[in-house]
Every structure is written in structure tokens, then in C-alpha cells.
Motif scaffolding. Structure first.
Motif, mmCIF file in Angstrom:
data_model
loop_
_atom_site.group_PDB
_atom_site.id
_atom_site.type_symbol
_atom_site.label_atom_id
_atom_site.label_comp_id
_atom_site.label_asym_id
_atom_site.label_seq_id
_atom_site.Cartn_x
_atom_site.Cartn_y
_atom_site.Cartn_z
ATOM 1 N N THR A 188 0.859 -1.182 0.000
ATOM 2 C CA THR A 188 0.000 0.000 0.000
ATOM 3 C C THR A 188 0.895 1.232 0.000
ATOM 4 O OG1 THR A 188 -1.739 -1.143 1.228
ATOM 5 C CG2 THR A 188 -1.788 1.269 1.210
ATOM 6 N N GLU A 205 0.290 2.443 -10.781
ATOM 7 C CA GLU A 205 0.621 2.312 -12.205
ATOM 8 C C GLU A 205 2.095 2.628 -12.447
ATOM 9 O OE1 GLU A 205 -0.973 1.143 -14.663
ATOM 10 O OE2 GLU A 205 -3.081 1.103 -14.037
ATOM 11 N N ASP A 251 2.112 6.446 -8.362
ATOM 12 C CA ASP A 251 1.017 5.598 -7.920
ATOM 13 C C ASP A 251 1.305 4.150 -8.296
ATOM 14 O OD1 ASP A 251 0.720 5.636 -10.663
ATOM 15 O OD2 ASP A 251 -1.145 6.818 -10.638
ATOM 16 N N VAL A 280 -1.946 -4.009 -10.665
ATOM 17 C CA VAL A 280 -2.475 -2.809 -10.023
ATOM 18 C C VAL A 280 -3.842 -3.144 -9.448
ATOM 19 C CG1 VAL A 280 -3.278 -0.451 -10.379
ATOM 20 C CG2 VAL A 280 -1.187 -1.245 -11.515
ATOM 21 N N VAL A 281 -3.968 -3.095 -8.143
ATOM 22 C CA VAL A 281 -5.236 -3.393 -7.475
ATOM 23 C C VAL A 281 -6.104 -2.145 -7.432
ATOM 24 C CG1 VAL A 281 -6.311 -4.229 -5.348
ATOM 25 C CG2 VAL A 281 -4.123 -5.204 -6.116
ATOM 26 N N ASP A 282 -5.495 -1.023 -7.062
ATOM 27 C CA ASP A 282 -6.142 0.289 -7.076
ATOM 28 C C ASP A 282 -5.009 1.309 -7.106
ATOM 29 O OD1 ASP A 282 -5.340 0.987 -4.334
ATOM 30 O OD2 ASP A 282 -6.911 -0.375 -3.656
ATOM 31 N N PRO A 283 -5.287 2.603 -7.169
ATOM 32 C CA PRO A 283 -4.204 3.583 -7.319
ATOM 33 C C PRO A 283 -3.119 3.521 -6.255
ATOM 34 C CG PRO A 283 -6.295 4.607 -7.849
ATOM 35 C CD PRO A 283 -6.616 3.241 -7.317
ATOM 36 N N ARG A 284 -3.448 3.017 -5.070
ATOM 37 C CA ARG A 284 -2.443 2.975 -4.010
ATOM 38 C C ARG A 284 -2.045 1.552 -3.621
ATOM 39 N NH1 ARG A 284 -4.301 5.424 1.016
ATOM 40 N NH2 ARG A 284 -2.169 4.928 1.673
ATOM 41 N N THR A 285 -2.538 0.547 -4.347
ATOM 42 C CA THR A 285 -2.223 -0.837 -3.996
ATOM 43 C C THR A 285 -1.659 -1.562 -5.194
ATOM 44 O OG1 THR A 285 -4.081 -0.840 -2.441
ATOM 45 C CG2 THR A 285 -3.112 -2.970 -2.997
#
Length: 526
Positions: free
Chosen positions: A111, A127, A125, A157-162
Motif C-alpha cells: 500500500t 501504475e 502511484d 495494479v489493485v487500485d491507485p495505491r495498492t
């Protein structure tokens, strides 16, 4: 004056360190604010320039793209780039990532911090992490990949911060122990914008590297200097003790001593071969035990004479470690007859070395193997310490019946697959060194060494689910298998020496390591 110094390491590992002495007597002359000399107030000077003597030979020791990693230790890599985790007092600490987990043995999930950007303003991020690590995965022969990096299979990439990293092998333990915070291995995060701009302009990313580390690239003049400046956007200002860092091209040995004594440099890595000269010129020297780094010697088992076990055993009996400690290392080392460094948490102290110094036994084995007068080529570096060690080994091996030649190389690692050699001098961080040089398919296994006992024990030792007792047993089995096959050996672990003038303070470890916490502590006084 003698002062005890210890490297800053996790508290649970400090008990394993061997105490090292600081040889600190006075300081050199000065001709500017940063050079050695009287009048230092002891107060930090946040506007100072720290000048470091370093070998900046283009193409060998100097490159800025993490995907060009080639085993040469770069002390500036972690200043330009940041890593997801850092190494601190209690082990792994948050870096670009605030938390991390291991869903299974082949997956690591991170994270990221909120609001991160690169030095060019590009958002950092998930990405961007994927972009950076995809480059590492795609890198070809221009990059030397240690085992954990070689195992990088895909980035999700799980989400912008993960971000989630998938490994092709169950090596989560290796990642946890070392690679997550070591951008020298290629995992430092680069700016996607800067990479794409370089590609569009038809130039290399090396020409204008951009990361998210505490210092940004300003200028590199091959064979002269590398200049970095404090980056005001760094997430941790406490890690930026000086305003500017200049690396001044200086060859090791006498040229480095001269630069320090003349006030042309404030700080430099040194070796035991430099110790007498440094003391004679009144230059302060800090000594630190070599944390997790080991010095070792490897036989080429696929070519004569060391395709015979007796010939390898003869070498092990011929080694008088005290001679190396007193002469080559000038006492600035710890004798070590095992492969791991003595401060390794699972150091196999219970395994006895079956090869005490016994030159008569060595001669008997040389005769039994039928290798009297056989040529033995030692492949080693060009630095003064390597040369001194090679000369002692040459004398000891010749005394038991070998005809020993020394072959020096500016980059002996790269020469492993292309030149003839019989014994290779190596050094590296444990345990990644073992996988690189002594397991099938390892990047440094040029002579195709393959011992199933060694491989099986190593694989058990890298199991992230193993208990401390199981890890200790696995490393003991690994060492016993190494002894039985006599395919590699150790002599001593040299202390890390850092020479400096009296205005440089806060040195807590070897600057060659590139570990960011080392430079985070160094400051220059008023």
C-alpha cells in the motif's frame, strides 16, 4: 584514539555483530568550508555540500537506469530513486509504501503513501510502480538479476495505491529480507514520464534519470564528477542532511588517500589496504562489521585441476587465515571459515570446519590427485586489497605444489563466463550471493556447479514459513554440504572502512552499501 563503532542494524541482530575499532586520529588540512580543519562548531550545516571520492568510470561503475544493474555496487542509486520499503532500527520500515503483506509465498502486496510524486512532478502511484517493475521484468542480458528479481513474474495494479507483485517461485522470504529496499538490485522506482521522454528523444534514460529519492540528478561528467541536489518534494526531509552531494572521480588506493589529505574530498570508502596510509596522514577512519556481506572464493569445478575433489581439498588445507588477517587485512577483519557472514542471524556456528591449516596434508592430496605443478589461475579485482589477498594465496598454493597465476580484472564478475580461471574472488550480500553463484542457473554460476544437497538445503533455508529453528538447521546443512564438496571457501570478512574529515559526522554504516539509511544520517558541521 580507539572508539567502538557498530553498524546500525535491527536490534535482534546486533548481538551477532563483532565489535570493530575506530582508528580516529586527527584530521587533514583544509582549504574550504567542507574540508578537514579546525574550527568545526559541531552544529549541522543543512546548506553544505558533501564531497565523496568514488570511482566513476563510465560503463563499469557508473549507470543510472536500474535495469542496467550489473553487480557493481553504486552508492548513489538509492539517493536518486526510492524504494517501497526501507531498512531501519527494527528491520523493514515504510518507504514509498506504508504497509506490505504476503498473501502467499509467491505474492507480495504493498500500500503506497498518499500524494507521492516523482522529481519531475509525475504522480507516483501503483501504475508507476508497475511501469518501473515491468521494465525490470522485460530487461535482457544488460541487467544482472539476482534470484529474487529474476523471479518477478508480473505486477498487478489493485487500485491507485495498492500494487501486487507475483513471483514465479516461492521467494517471498528473499524479498522480505533484502530486495524490497535495495534499488541497486533494480527495484528502485523510476518516473514513467522521464523514461518515455528519453525514448521519444532517442536518448538513454541514463542521460537524465528521474526518481523519487531524496536527491535529484544535476550533472554527470564521465571520469570527473556526479552532482546531486536535495529534492524539496521528498516525503521525508529528515533523510536530507546536506543540500548537495558531489561524487568526485577518484581511483581507489593512493589517489583516494591523496584526495582526502588534500581536502579535495570529505568522505570515501576505504579498504584494509589503505589503513596504514590513512593513519599516517591523520585521516579519521570508521570501521564497521560487514553486515550480511561475505567474502568468499569459488572453484571452477568443471575444469582441471579442480574437477577433482582432492585438489579442492588440498587448497582448503593450504589456507593459513592468520597470514591474511595480519598482512592483507592489517587486522581490520574477522576470520571466517564459513560461507555466511558471522552476523547472519542463522550463521552455522555449530558446523566445524574440517580443513584446519595443514600444508603437509595439502601436499599429500596434491600428490594423490596427480596435480603437482598444475596451473591455477586466480581471477580477482584490481583494488589493493584484492591484490594483497591474491599474492598471499599464490604463495600458499605454490608452497603445496600448485603453479599459481594471478589474473586481475576491472570487472571480474563480468569476466567469469569469458576468461579461463580456477578460483574466483567474490563478495556479496548473503543469501542472494549463494543463489547467484552456487545454484543451477545462477547468474554467477559460470562453471555450472550443481550439488543437490547444497540446492536442497538452500531451498529449505529460503522458505518464508520456516521457523527460526528450521532455518538454523537448513543453513547448517547447507554449510556441511559445502564443506563435504569443497567447492567454495571463506577466509575472512573485512570490516567496512569509511574515511572522512572532521566536519563529517553521523556515519553509521558503510557508504558502499547504498542503503539509504546510511546517507540519511550523514551530515556536515558548520
Amino acid at each position: 584514539m580507539q572508539v567502538l563503532r557498530r553498524r546500525r542494524l535491527p536490534a535482534r541482530w546486533l548481538v551477532a555483530l563483532i565489535a570493530a575499532l575506530l582508528v580516529a586520529v586527527g584530521c587533514g588540512s583544509a582549504n574550504n568550508d567542507n574540508a578537514a580543519g579546525g574550527g568545526a562548531s559541531g552544529e549541522k550545516n543543512p546548506g553544505a555540500t558533501l564531497r565523496i571520492a568514488a570511482d566513476l568510470e563510465l560503463g563499469l561503475y557508473t549507470y543510472f537506469d536500474p535495469t542496467r544493474y550489473s553487480s557493481a555496487p553504486l552508492i548513489f542509486t538509492n539517493l536518486i530513486y526510492d524504494t517501497l520499503l526501507h531498512f531501519g532500527e527494527e528491520g523493514l520500515e515504510p518507504g514509498l509504501a506504508t504497509s506490505w503483506s504476503f498473501p502467499d509465498d509467491s505474492t507480495v502486496e504493498f500500500t503506497l503513501r498518499e500524494g507521492l510524486v516523482f522529481q519531475d512532478g509525475t504522480p507516483l502511484d501503483a501504475e508507476a510502480v508497475k511501469f518501473s517493475w515491468d521494465r525490470v521484468i522485460a530487461a535482457g542480458s544488460e541487467m544482472t538479476k539476482v534470484a529474487g528479481v529474476e523471479a518477478m513474474e508480473s505486477v498487478e495494479v489493485v487500485d491507485p495505491r495498492t500494487v501486487r507483485l507475483h513471483l514465479s517461485k516461492p521467494l517471498a522470504g528473499d524479498w522480505r529480507d533484502r530486495l524490497l529496499f535495495n534499488s541497486q538490485a533494480g527495484v528502485g522506482i523510476v518516473s514513467p514520464t522521464a523514461v518515455r521522454k528519453a525514448e521519444e528523444a532517442g536518448r538513454k534514460f541514463d542521460d537524465q534519470p528521474v526518481g523519487a529519492g531524496p536527491y535529484k540528478f544535476v550533472e554527470f561528467v564521465p571520469g570527473q564528477r556526479l552532482v546531486l541536489e536535495r529534492w524539496d518534494g521528498y516525503w521525508n526531509p529528515e533523510a536530507q542532511q546536506v543540500a548537495r552531494i558531489e561524487f568526485i572521480h577518484t581511483l581507489p588506493g593512493a589517489p583516494t588517500l591523496t584526495a582526502l589529505a588534500a581536502g579535495e574530498a570529505d568522505l570515501a570508502a576505504a579498504t584494509a589496504a589503505d589503513l596504514n596510509g590513512l593513519q599516517a596522514q591523520g585521516i579519521s577512519v570508521e570501521q564497521f562489521p560487514p553486515a550480511f556481506r561475505t567474502t568468499w572464493y569459488q572453484f571452477c569445478v568443471s575444469r582441471p585441476p579442480f574437477d577433482r575433489l582432492e585438489a579442492r581439498q588440498a587448497v582448503l588445507y593450504a589456507i593459513d587465515r592468520q597470514a591474511y588477517l595480519q598482512t592483507a587485512y592489517q587486522g581490520a577483519a574477522t576470520i571466517n571459515d564459513k560461507f555466511p557472514a558471522p552476523d547472519w542471524p542463522y550463521y552455522p556456528s555449530s558446523v566445524e570446519n574440517p580443513y584446519p591449516y595443514d600444508p603437509e596434508r595439502a601436499k599429500e592430496l596434491v600428490a594423490r590427485a596427480g596435480v603437482q605443478g598444475a596451473t591455477v589461475t586466480l581471477l580477482t579485482g584490481t583494488d589493493p586489497l584484492s591484490a594483497a589477498v591474491a599474492q598471499i594465496m599464490q604463495q600458499q598454493l605454490n608452497a603445496v605444489g600448485f603453479d599459481t597465476q594471478i589474473r586481475q580484472s576491472q570487472n571480474s564478475f563480468n569476466d567469469l563466463p569469458v576468461v579461463d580461471w580456477n578460483i574466483y574472488f567474490g563478495a556479496g550480500t548473503y543469501p542472494s550471493t549463494s543463489s547467484a553463484f552456487f545454484l543451477p542457473g545462477g547468474v554467477g554460476n559460470a562453471c555450472n556447479y550443481d550439488n543437490q544437497r547444497v540446492t536442497d538445503a538452500f531451498n529449505r533455508a529460503r522458505n518464508p514459513k520456516a521457523t527460526p529453528e528450521e532455518l538454523t538447521a537448513a543453513w547448517a546443512e547447507y554449510q556441511q554440504a559445502v564443506y563435504d564438496d569443497a567447492a567454495q571457501f571463506s577466509i575472512a570478512n573485512a570490516n567496512d572502512l569509511v574515511a572522512h574529515n572532521d566536519k563529517v559526522q553521523g556515519i553509521t554504516g558503510d557508504i558502499r552499501s547504498g542503503d539509504p539509511w546510511v546517507f540519511a544520517d550523514i551530515y556536515v558541521t558548520q
